[in-house]
Design a protein around this motif. Structure first.
Motif, PDB file in Angstrom:
ATOM      1  N   MET A   1       0.699  -1.249  -0.221  1.00 37.33           N
ATOM      2  CA  MET A   1       0.439  -0.367   0.200  1.00 37.33           C
ATOM      3  C   MET A   1       0.814   1.466   0.499  1.00 37.33           C
ATOM      4  N   ASP A   2       0.626   2.259  -0.922  1.00 37.88           N
ATOM      5  CA  ASP A   2       1.608   3.005  -0.710  1.00 37.88           C
ATOM      6  C   ASP A   2       0.942   4.121   0.424  1.00 37.88           C
ATOM      7  N   THR A   3       2.391   5.294   1.316  1.00 39.48           N
ATOM      8  CA  THR A   3       2.056   5.469   2.165  1.00 39.48           C
ATOM      9  C   THR A   3       2.179   6.545   1.923  1.00 39.48           C
ATOM     10  N   PRO A   4       0.789   7.439   2.554  1.00 37.16           N
ATOM     11  CA  PRO A   4      -0.215   8.208   2.793  1.00 37.16           C
ATOM     12  C   PRO A   4       1.445   9.917   2.964  1.00 37.16           C
ATOM     13  N   VAL A   5       0.330  10.814   1.993  1.00 35.94           N
ATOM     14  CA  VAL A   5       1.723  11.784   2.361  1.00 35.94           C
ATOM     15  C   VAL A   5       0.469  13.061   2.147  1.00 35.94           C
ATOM     16  N   HIS A   6       1.855  14.473   2.964  1.00 40.15           N
ATOM     17  CA  HIS A   6       1.053  15.261   3.071  1.00 40.15           C
ATOM     18  C   HIS A   6       1.675  16.383   1.805  1.00 40.15           C
ATOM     19  N   GLY A   7       1.192  16.706   1.159  1.00 33.84           N
ATOM     20  CA  GLY A   7       1.887  17.558   0.124  1.00 33.84           C
ATOM     21  C   GLY A   7       1.884  16.623  -1.205  1.00 33.84           C
ATOM     22  N   SER A   9       3.320  15.185  -4.289  1.00 30.82           N
ATOM     23  CA  SER A   9       4.417  13.266  -3.752  1.00 30.82           C
ATOM     24  C   SER A   9       4.631  12.492  -5.634  1.00 30.82           C
ATOM     25  N   THR A  10       5.833  11.932  -5.664  1.00 31.96           N
ATOM     26  CA  THR A  10       6.193  10.940  -6.680  1.00 31.96           C
ATOM     27  C   THR A  10       6.001   9.980  -6.221  1.00 31.96           C
ATOM     28  N   PRO A  11       5.864   9.007  -7.221  1.00 26.42           N
ATOM     29  CA  PRO A  11       5.495   7.190  -7.476  1.00 26.42           C
ATOM     30  C   PRO A  11       7.159   6.465  -7.857  1.00 26.42           C
ATOM     31  N   LEU A  12       7.091   5.889  -6.822  1.00 25.69           N
ATOM     32  CA  LEU A  12       7.898   4.646  -6.647  1.00 25.69           C
ATOM     33  C   LEU A  12       7.251   3.721  -6.919  1.00 25.69           C
ATOM     34  N   SER A  13       8.449   2.611  -6.548  1.00 26.04           N
ATOM     35  CA  SER A  13       8.164   1.158  -7.039  1.00 26.04           C
ATOM     36  C   SER A  13       7.398   0.562  -5.558  1.00 26.04           C
ATOM     37  N   GLY A  14       7.585   1.194  -4.364  1.00 28.49           N
ATOM     38  CA  GLY A  14       7.534   0.775  -3.076  1.00 28.49           C
ATOM     39  C   GLY A  14       6.946   1.773  -2.602  1.00 28.49           C
ATOM     40  N   GLY A  15       5.678   2.461  -2.782  1.00 26.68           N
ATOM     41  CA  GLY A  15       5.280   3.832  -2.385  1.00 26.68           C
ATOM     42  C   GLY A  15       5.670   5.357  -2.968  1.00 26.68           C
ATOM     43  N   ASP A  16       4.846   5.794  -2.910  1.00 23.12           N
ATOM     44  CA  ASP A  16       4.974   7.370  -3.000  1.00 23.12           C
ATOM     45  C   ASP A  16       6.001   7.833  -1.814  1.00 23.12           C
ATOM     46  N   ILE A  17       6.786   9.291  -2.225  1.00 25.22           N
ATOM     47  CA  ILE A  17       7.992   9.857  -2.097  1.00 25.22           C
ATOM     48  C   ILE A  17       7.432  11.119  -1.668  1.00 25.22           C
ATOM     49  N   PRO A  18       6.736  12.183   0.028  1.00 28.70           N
ATOM     50  CA  PRO A  18       6.830  13.395  -0.537  1.00 28.70           C
ATOM     51  C   PRO A  18       7.864  14.534  -1.571  1.00 28.70           C
ATOM     52  N   LEU A  19       7.446  14.892  -2.293  1.00 27.82           N
ATOM     53  CA  LEU A  19       8.493  16.264  -2.976  1.00 27.82           C
ATOM     54  C   LEU A  19       9.403  17.124  -2.196  1.00 27.82           C
ATOM     55  N   LEU A  20       8.367  17.168  -0.817  1.00 25.53           N
ATOM     56  CA  LEU A  20       9.287  17.965   0.016  1.00 25.53           C
ATOM     57  C   LEU A  20       9.901  17.660   1.181  1.00 25.53           C
ATOM     58  N   GLY A  21      10.433  17.167   1.543  1.00 18.22           N
ATOM     59  CA  GLY A  21      11.757  16.273   2.491  1.00 18.22           C
ATOM     60  C   GLY A  21      12.143  17.090   3.766  1.00 18.22           C
TER      61      GLY A  21
END
Length: 270
Positions: A1-7, A9-21
């Motif tokens: 399941m994709d990681t819920p994010v605030h703001g 994001s862009t998809p990776l194979s293992g779940g979405d990565i938030p663009l602002l870290g």
């Protein structure tokens, strides 16, 4: 399941990565703990650390104390190049220090001895497949080195974390990584940019924001991941407010032109 994010994001194979870290390079001891805790309470959901930073224990304690569910936090750490050949022990130690059973992204911090090292990449893929990392990638690699990894294993790094800012902008590098399906993640966005540049100052004034907000939003609007670092609570909060800014296409194009155009396919920094 994709990681819920605030703001955004862009998809990776293992779940979405938030663009602002939130970056933690050179954050040590209590500063690392308090800054990560404040970042999570501010709304950041992407925390970037590394074995080489020496702060994974403090970062993990902040994650545990934040009250934010683990499934909502995207955590990145990195393998020191000198630990090539000792991948499993290094990642297991990182997980112990972080107090986690997996990280969301694990990166080769630098090409070991300046080489791509497909055998290290193969170990990354194996450990990912075991569930210790949801996605794996590299940092400070050239496009040619990424191609070497793909040729040897058939698998592309999810991310290449490199020095990046409006000053570093190189459309060729961005396009080459994008064509390979590699997400560009930039570090040191402020250190590498003249925040007094007239273009940034003019765009910032038009929106009644700081030039730092413009720099961060420029990354996000391009789909680049960016990981600003601070240990100052007011600055941590201010950086997060860059997500409230909207740049026009013309403003983005003007900022693009601040970039140098040599073939900078990697770089120096963290």
């Amino acid at each position: 399941m994709d990681t819920p994010v605030h703001g955004p994001s862009t998809p990776l194979s293992g779940g979405d990565i938030p663009l602002l870290g939130f970056g933690t390079w050179q954050s040590e001891g209590d500063d690392a703990y308090t800054s990560v805790l404040h970042a999570l309470r501010t709304g950041y959901r992407h925390i970037d650390t590394a074995t080489g930073y020496g702060n994974e224990t403090q970062v993990g304690r902040a994650i545990a104390d934040s009250g934010v569910p683990r499934g909502e936090i995207f955590v990145t750490t990195k393998l020191p190049p000198d630990n090539a050949g000792d991948e499993r022990r290094t990642l297991e130690q990182s997980l112990t220090d972080l107090g986690l059973d997996h990280v969301d992204l694990w990166l080769v911090h630098w090409p070991p001895n300046g080489e791509a090292r497909p055998e290290t990449w193969s170990e990354f893929l194996s450990l990912r497949d075991e569930g210790l990392a949801r996605s794996v990638g590299v940092s400070n690699y050239s496009v040619a080195q990424i191609d070497e990894l793909v040729a040897a294993t058939g698998e592309t790094p999810a991310v290449n974390q490199i020095p990046w800012s409006p000053k570093d902008y190189d459309a060729t590098v961005a396009q080459e990584l994008g064509a390979r399906g590699v997400v560009l993640e930039g570090y040191s966005p402020f250190k590498r940019t003249d925040l007094d540049d007239p273009v940034l100052a003019e765009v910032a004034a038009a929106h009644e924001v700081d030039p730092t907000h413009v720099v961060l939003r420029w990354h996000v609007d391009h789909g680049f991941v960016v990981i600003p670092k601070s240990v100052t609570p007011s600055r941590i909060e201010s950086n997060f407010r860059a997500l409230d800014l909207t740049l026009t296409a013309d403003e983005i194009a003007r900022i693009d032109r601040l970039g140098t155009q040599p073939e900078t396919e990697g770089g120096v920094g963290e």
